[in-house]
Design a protein around this motif. Structure first.
Motif, PDB file in Angstrom:
ATOM      1  N   ARG A 250      32.547  67.549  71.944  1.00 16.22           N
ATOM      2  CA  ARG A 250      32.327  68.980  71.692  1.00 16.22           C
ATOM      3  C   ARG A 250      33.011  69.504  70.436  1.00 16.22           C
ATOM      4  O   ARG A 250      32.488  70.354  69.734  1.00 16.22           O
TER       5      ARG A 250
ATOM      6  N   PRO B  15      35.309  69.146  66.780  1.00 15.95           N
ATOM      7  CA  PRO B  15      35.766  68.321  65.662  1.00 15.95           C
ATOM      8  C   PRO B  15      37.293  68.315  65.567  1.00 15.95           C
ATOM      9  O   PRO B  15      37.944  69.320  65.860  1.00 15.95           O
TER      10      PRO B  15
ATOM     11  N   THR C  97      30.400  62.977  60.405  1.00 19.89           N
ATOM     12  CA  THR C  97      31.129  64.208  60.073  1.00 19.89           C
ATOM     13  C   THR C  97      32.611  64.110  60.392  1.00 19.89           C
ATOM     14  O   THR C  97      33.380  64.980  60.016  1.00 19.89           O
TER      15      THR C  97
ATOM     16  N   ARG D  30      29.121  61.505  70.687  1.00 22.47           N
ATOM     17  CA  ARG D  30      29.484  62.824  70.188  1.00 22.47           C
ATOM     18  C   ARG D  30      30.290  63.545  71.246  1.00 22.47           C
ATOM     19  O   ARG D  30      30.079  63.362  72.439  1.00 22.47           O
TER      20      ARG D  30
ATOM     21  N   ASP E 166      23.825  61.735  74.108  1.00 21.18           N
ATOM     22  CA  ASP E 166      24.960  60.830  74.000  1.00 21.18           C
ATOM     23  C   ASP E 166      26.277  61.578  73.883  1.00 21.18           C
ATOM     24  O   ASP E 166      27.308  60.986  73.622  1.00 21.18           O
ATOM     25  N   ARG E 167      26.261  62.878  74.086  1.00 24.62           N
ATOM     26  CA  ARG E 167      27.497  63.649  74.063  1.00 24.62           C
ATOM     27  C   ARG E 167      28.367  63.227  75.245  1.00 24.62           C
ATOM     28  O   ARG E 167      27.895  63.082  76.360  1.00 24.62           O
TER      29      ARG E 167
ATOM     30  N   SER F  74      36.567  65.994  73.268  1.00 28.09           N
ATOM     31  CA  SER F  74      36.083  66.972  74.237  1.00 28.09           C
ATOM     32  C   SER F  74      37.160  67.947  74.683  1.00 28.09           C
ATOM     33  O   SER F  74      36.904  69.133  74.840  1.00 28.09           O
TER      34      SER F  74
ATOM     35  N   GLN G 105      35.773  63.440  66.771  1.00 27.41           N
ATOM     36  CA  GLN G 105      35.502  64.530  67.699  1.00 27.41           C
ATOM     37  C   GLN G 105      36.185  64.254  69.039  1.00 27.41           C
ATOM     38  O   GLN G 105      36.454  63.100  69.389  1.00 27.41           O
TER      39      GLN G 105
ATOM     40  N   THR H 178      31.715  60.119  64.225  1.00 24.62           N
ATOM     41  CA  THR H 178      30.400  60.348  63.643  1.00 24.62           C
ATOM     42  C   THR H 178      30.550  60.469  62.131  1.00 24.62           C
ATOM     43  O   THR H 178      31.673  60.511  61.617  1.00 24.62           O
TER      44      THR H 178
ATOM     45  N   GLY I  84      23.322  69.856  73.111  1.00 21.24           N
ATOM     46  CA  GLY I  84      23.478  68.779  72.157  1.00 21.24           C
ATOM     47  C   GLY I  84      22.762  67.558  72.647  1.00 21.24           C
ATOM     48  O   GLY I  84      22.058  67.560  73.658  1.00 21.24           O
TER      49      GLY I  84
ATOM     50  N   ALA J  62      35.123  60.113  69.969  1.00 16.58           N
ATOM     51  CA  ALA J  62      33.836  59.927  69.304  1.00 16.58           C
ATOM     52  C   ALA J  62      34.052  59.956  67.797  1.00 16.58           C
ATOM     53  O   ALA J  62      34.871  60.724  67.291  1.00 16.58           O
TER      54      ALA J  62
END
Length: 261
Positions: free
Chosen positions: A218, A220, A181, A216, A66-67, A186, A184, A179, A63, A177
């Protein structure tokens, strides 16, 4: 059962879920916890899975740079403190006496809950640091999640448990995070616990400082449309503000100076 077959069953289990605990794996491979942990170590070394606290998670497939990854609760407490305190003050203003609340683990939620310690409210939490503090310094009614303590995120969780027998008018939670979508996270345990708690609250209120936008993680958790209110600081960009309001979210901007907008 051979090692190869155990590994296949463990990988198959992750096809339909982001995380599997050692106890979950015991049920499908019929092996001892020690054997399962050795299998996890081999799969992790091979890059087939990610070894996490209490079990395994699906391997990351790559990815953007910025993850982000999960930080321990004690480390998060030291980041963005002034913004988090301002957000906590705004969140406390949304609480009425007699409210039943779910407050998730996380450093911003911790600061928020401290402001309710002696309020006439009922609080359900999975946060061990928060529960310990409210026990020592609070008078509010407190219900604590049951299960095992996972020290890195600081939460109590039972992989076998369903949604708690607690119903809340408001569910306060942080975000790792955010976004377009949705939210999110981790840590797979946090994802599973959040999914259960969402079934027990009328309104979702997210406490997230502006650093969380553009990052971001890992896994959702939920789409933006599931969020009723989001409280952040004045570092929020106009583009991210529009993203939130277009999703129907009420946005509250917390300012360390005490201004309200």
């Amino acid at each position: 059962m051979s090692e190869r077959e155990r590994h296949k069953r463990m990988l198959d289990m992750l096809r339909d879920r982001p995380f599997a605990s050692v106890r979950d794996l015991e049920a499908v491979v019929n092996a001892s916890p020690a054997t399962i942990r050795r299998d996890i170590a081999k799969l992790h070394a091979a890059g087939a899975v990610r070894k996490v606290f209490g079990g395994i998670a699906a391997a990351e497939t790559g990815g953007p740079l910025d993850r982000v990854t999960a930080r321990p609760f004690t480390e998060n407490q030291m980041l963005g403190v002034s913004a988090k305190k301002a957000i906590a003050q705004e969140a406390a203003a949304l609480v009425k006496d007699g409210d039943a609340l779910i407050i998730h683990g996380g450093s911003t939620c911790y600061l928020f809950a401290l402001l309710l310690a002696n309020r006439n409210v009922r609080i359900y939490t999975n946060s061990m640091p928060l529960a310990a503090t409210l026990w020592q310094n609070g008078s509010c009614h407190l219900t604590l999640a049951g299960g095992d303590l996972y020290r890195e995120p600081g939460i109590v969780f039972s992989p076998q448990a369903g949604p708690p027998e607690f119903y809340a008018s408001k569910f306060f939670l942080g975000a790792q995070a955010i976004t377009p979508t949705g939210m999110q996270e981790s840590h797979p345990l946090v994802v599973r616990e959040t999914e259960l708690l969402l079934q027990r609250a009328d309104e979702v209120i997210v406490l997230a400082d502006s650093r969380k936008f553009g990052m971001r993680a890992r896994n959702p958790i939920m789409p933006l449309t599931r969020i009723g209110t989001l409280i952040t600081d004045d570092g929020l960009t106009d583009a991210n503000h529009r993203m939130l309001t277009d999703a129907g979210i009420r946005v509250i901007i917390a300012r360390p100076s005490g201004e309200i907008s």
